[in-house]
Design a protein around this motif. Sequence first.
Motif, short mmCIF file in Angstrom:
data_model
loop_
_atom_site.label_atom_id
_atom_site.label_comp_id
_atom_site.label_asym_id
_atom_site.label_seq_id
_atom_site.Cartn_x
_atom_site.Cartn_y
_atom_site.Cartn_z
N ILE A 54 8.23 12.84 -48.60
CA ILE A 54 6.64 13.91 -48.25
C ILE A 54 5.31 13.05 -48.20
O ILE A 54 4.65 12.71 -47.51
CB ILE A 54 5.88 14.13 -50.39
N TRP A 55 5.79 11.27 -48.56
CA TRP A 55 4.65 10.66 -48.06
C TRP A 55 4.90 10.46 -46.97
O TRP A 55 3.78 10.31 -46.53
CB TRP A 55 5.46 9.24 -48.52
N LEU A 56 5.52 10.82 -45.74
CA LEU A 56 5.93 10.87 -44.60
C LEU A 56 4.48 11.59 -43.42
O LEU A 56 4.09 11.58 -43.10
CB LEU A 56 7.15 10.17 -43.63
N VAL A 57 5.30 12.50 -44.49
CA VAL A 57 4.28 13.72 -43.69
C VAL A 57 3.16 14.18 -44.37
O VAL A 57 1.79 14.19 -43.29
CB VAL A 57 4.89 15.33 -45.07
N THR A 58 2.28 13.62 -45.13
CA THR A 58 1.32 13.40 -45.50
C THR A 58 0.73 12.71 -44.66
O THR A 58 -0.43 12.39 -45.06
CB THR A 58 1.34 13.14 -47.35
N ALA A 59 1.19 11.67 -44.83
CA ALA A 59 0.98 10.64 -44.00
C ALA A 59 0.30 10.46 -42.26
O ALA A 59 -0.54 10.17 -42.21
CB ALA A 59 1.17 9.07 -44.05
N ALA A 60 1.26 11.48 -41.69
CA ALA A 60 0.91 11.59 -40.77
C ALA A 60 -0.19 13.03 -40.72
O ALA A 60 -1.43 13.02 -39.83
CB ALA A 60 2.25 12.89 -39.65
N ALA A 61 -0.51 14.08 -41.60
CA ALA A 61 -0.90 14.97 -41.78
C ALA A 61 -2.89 14.42 -41.87
O ALA A 61 -3.52 14.84 -41.26
CB ALA A 61 -0.27 15.29 -42.57
N VAL A 62 -2.96 12.63 -41.61
CA VAL A 62 -3.54 12.91 -42.54
C VAL A 62 -4.35 11.32 -41.64
O VAL A 62 -5.08 11.51 -41.04
CB VAL A 62 -3.73 11.39 -43.81
N THR A 63 -3.30 10.79 -41.10
CA THR A 63 -3.33 10.02 -39.64
C THR A 63 -4.43 10.49 -38.69
O THR A 63 -4.64 10.17 -37.46
CB THR A 63 -2.26 9.01 -40.24
N VAL A 64 -2.86 11.36 -38.02
CA VAL A 64 -3.27 11.96 -36.91
C VAL A 64 -4.40 12.69 -35.99
O VAL A 64 -5.35 12.77 -35.57
CB VAL A 64 -2.02 13.55 -36.33
N PRO A 65 -4.89 13.55 -37.52
CA PRO A 65 -6.10 14.80 -37.47
C PRO A 65 -7.39 13.07 -36.92
O PRO A 65 -8.34 13.49 -36.36
CB PRO A 65 -6.48 15.48 -38.45
N LEU A 66 -7.82 12.23 -38.35
CA LEU A 66 -9.00 11.44 -38.54
C LEU A 66 -9.03 10.69 -37.01
O LEU A 66 -10.26 10.25 -36.65
CB LEU A 66 -8.82 10.89 -39.79
N THR A 67 -7.56 10.31 -36.59
CA THR A 67 -7.59 9.15 -35.23
C THR A 67 -7.72 10.67 -34.06
O THR A 67 -9.23 9.70 -33.11
CB THR A 67 -6.03 8.35 -35.30
N ARG A 68 -7.85 11.29 -33.83
CA ARG A 68 -8.32 12.25 -32.83
C ARG A 68 -9.54 12.14 -32.93
O ARG A 68 -11.29 12.34 -31.67
CB ARG A 68 -7.51 13.94 -33.18
N ALA A 69 -10.00 12.68 -33.90
CA ALA A 69 -11.86 12.79 -34.27
C ALA A 69 -12.22 11.55 -33.91
O ALA A 69 -14.01 11.68 -33.78
CB ALA A 69 -11.90 12.35 -35.68
N GLY A 70 -11.63 9.80 -33.68
CA GLY A 70 -12.88 9.19 -33.47
C GLY A 70 -12.39 8.24 -34.08
O GLY A 70 -12.30 7.89 -35.46
#
Length: 329
Positions: free
Chosen positions: A65-81
Amino acid sequence: MRDTKAARRATAAVWTVGVTAVLAAMPLLARDRLPERLATHWGLNGEAPDGSMPLWAASLVPALIWLVTAAAVTVPLTRAGPPGRPLTTVLLLPMGIVLTGAQAAVIRSNLDRADWHEARQPTAWVVAILVAAVLAGVAGWLIVTRRRGTADAGTASGEGAPALDIPEGRRLVWFARTANPWLQLVAAAIGLVALGALVAQAGGVAAPGTLWALFAGCAAGSLACAVFSSVQARVSERGLEVSFGPLGWPGRRWAPGDIDTARMEVRRPAQVGGWGYRISGLGTTVMLRAGECLVIRPRGRRSDFAVSVDDAERGAALLNALRTKEARG
């Protein structure tokens, strides 16, 4: 710049992998004192548990759950700039605390129980976890939204100590910030060890009192590294303000009249005795990266104070101009 980005990615990876390891390891470390199935859910109207998991699932599911949540939060925000990247701190920090705290509560509730039905609802733990998560979220928000000054100065000119001409009626401000990402990475790694020790101790995985010394030492070391891993320097009509850490505390301040001279000087760690807050024959230096430093000579002192920040010459020029303006009345 590449080193900074690499260190930030490494810090995020340390936090993500470390929380995963803590979540997965806790049930396994205490398996000799746990029932075959662990109570993992309690009803809202009673203390008796109404859901359970086998030991392997209690170890694996929270980590996934933590790994999926961390990926779901990190990837979109990182791509946002860049504007979105600081939000990862605000979101991931409390989420990690909630999950590790919840895992510790589950372990402690099931500890030394013959059957999972005997576990009782950890109400006090839930409240403490939520409070800690809120405090962590607020701290993260303060870190990424803390007000920063903006530079509004002309070109430094003159020989020796630089100076600026301040137009009548204008108020100029200069701001610079320097961070050492590798010290931040060390702070995150040591802090993770402190968190693991605290969770293990609170969850009953370790014998009572055995990990408090480890927690206290690592927490103090992590805090010290975090505080002295970044520095902010601000020059305004109030003079020079130097503050440390993500929250800008502690700090030092000199009014314009308290400074004899200000200048830019190139310094390296070997000259001042290493990294961090150093005292040497050159005076006091806040050394976070080699290169230009803003150097002042406080009035009545024989030694200098220097801080390693970019655009130091412009900051020194504005400081000298403010000092001259104040002296003229």
